[in-house]
Motif scaffolding. Structure first.
Motif, PDB file in Angstrom:
ATOM      1  N   TYR A  88      11.921  16.506  25.744  1.00 22.09           N
ATOM      2  CA  TYR A  88      12.837  17.336  24.950  1.00 22.09           C
ATOM      3  C   TYR A  88      14.059  16.522  24.516  1.00 22.09           C
ATOM      4  N   GLU A  89      14.641  15.792  25.475  1.00 25.78           N
ATOM      5  CA  GLU A  89      15.838  14.998  25.174  1.00 25.78           C
ATOM      6  C   GLU A  89      15.549  13.938  24.099  1.00 25.78           C
ATOM      7  N   ARG A  90      14.404  13.258  24.233  1.00 31.39           N
ATOM      8  CA  ARG A  90      14.040  12.243  23.234  1.00 31.39           C
ATOM      9  C   ARG A  90      13.816  12.862  21.862  1.00 31.39           C
ATOM     10  N   ALA A  91      13.158  14.016  21.822  1.00 30.35           N
ATOM     11  CA  ALA A  91      12.884  14.676  20.532  1.00 30.35           C
ATOM     12  C   ALA A  91      14.189  15.107  19.861  1.00 30.35           C
ATOM     13  N   LEU A  95      15.883  13.664  16.330  1.00 29.79           N
ATOM     14  CA  LEU A  95      16.276  14.537  15.215  1.00 29.79           C
ATOM     15  C   LEU A  95      17.753  14.379  14.881  1.00 29.79           C
ATOM     16  N   LEU A  96      18.573  14.248  15.898  1.00 30.45           N
ATOM     17  CA  LEU A  96      20.006  14.086  15.650  1.00 30.45           C
ATOM     18  C   LEU A  96      20.312  12.732  15.006  1.00 30.45           C
ATOM     19  N   ASP A  97      19.588  11.708  15.446  1.00 26.86           N
ATOM     20  CA  ASP A  97      19.752  10.392  14.811  1.00 26.86           C
ATOM     21  C   ASP A  97      19.380  10.468  13.329  1.00 26.86           C
ATOM     22  N   LEU A  98      18.277  11.148  13.045  1.00 33.84           N
ATOM     23  CA  LEU A  98      17.851  11.308  11.647  1.00 33.84           C
ATOM     24  C   LEU A  98      18.897  12.073  10.849  1.00 33.84           C
ATOM     25  N   GLN A  99      19.439  13.131  11.454  1.00 30.57           N
ATOM     26  CA  GLN A  99      20.473  13.912  10.776  1.00 30.57           C
ATOM     27  C   GLN A  99      21.695  13.043  10.474  1.00 30.57           C
ATOM     28  N   GLU A 100      22.074  12.209  11.420  1.00 29.47           N
ATOM     29  CA  GLU A 100      23.219  11.324  11.221  1.00 29.47           C
ATOM     30  C   GLU A 100      22.967  10.329  10.088  1.00 29.47           C
ATOM     31  N   LYS A 101      21.784   9.772  10.037  1.00 31.89           N
ATOM     32  CA  LYS A 101      21.440   8.818   8.963  1.00 31.89           C
ATOM     33  C   LYS A 101      21.480   9.504   7.605  1.00 31.89           C
ATOM     34  N   LEU A 102      20.944  10.723   7.556  1.00 24.25           N
ATOM     35  CA  LEU A 102      20.965  11.460   6.293  1.00 24.25           C
ATOM     36  C   LEU A 102      22.402  11.788   5.886  1.00 24.25           C
ATOM     37  N   ALA A 103      23.232  12.122   6.867  1.00 30.29           N
ATOM     38  CA  ALA A 103      24.625  12.439   6.560  1.00 30.29           C
ATOM     39  C   ALA A 103      25.354  11.206   6.045  1.00 30.29           C
TER      40      ALA A 103
END
Length: 138
Positions: A88-91, A95-103
């Motif tokens: 769960y933590e890795r998933a 997702l949060l890393d991806l969100q940060e990159k998109l931001a």
């Protein structure tokens, strides 16, 4: 004076002697039956005690095996729970890393700031949840 024995006296004497013999035989039979009954009772008591001891031993062994099995089940559940928390933590982190990159890729600064704030909050929340879950699984 001598007493003459009459046939009735002789019959009474014989009956008395026969009664005495019968009483002796009955007493011996009673004693023998009592001794046999005591031996049977002792054998039954010994058998019952042995059966009780064997049953108690089997019950104790079963309880020990059940306790060991329960410990293994609990350990397996803890391992599974920890694996689930890790996954769960890795998933969520991915997702949060991806969100940060998109931001970071957006040209609008307030969207980037808002997204980074949301990601930061989500990271803290995820860390709190996973740490609590791991503590509970110990």
């Amino acid at each position: 004076m001598t007493t003459a024995k009459t046939p009735v006296d002789a019959a009474v004497a014989k009956t008395t002697a026969d009664t005495a013999k019968a009483n002796e035989a009955a007493a011996k039979a009673t004693a023998d039956a009592t001794a046999a009954a005591q031996k049977i009772a002792e054998s039954a008591t010994t058998a019952a005690n042995q059966a009780t001891a064997e049953f108690t031993k089997a019950l104790d062994e079963s309880a020990a095996r059940l306790s060991e099995f329960n410990d293994k089940v609990v350990d397996a559940a803890k391992q599974s729970g920890n694996l689930t928390v890790d996954t769960y933590e890795r998933a969520v982190t991915s997702l949060l890393d991806l969100q940060e990159k998109l931001a970071s890729a957006t040209p609008i600064s307030w969207v980037e700031d808002l997204t980074k704030a949301q990601v930061s909050f989500a990271r803290e929340l995820t860390t709190t949840v996973t740490t609590t879950a791991r503590d509970l699984l110990k």
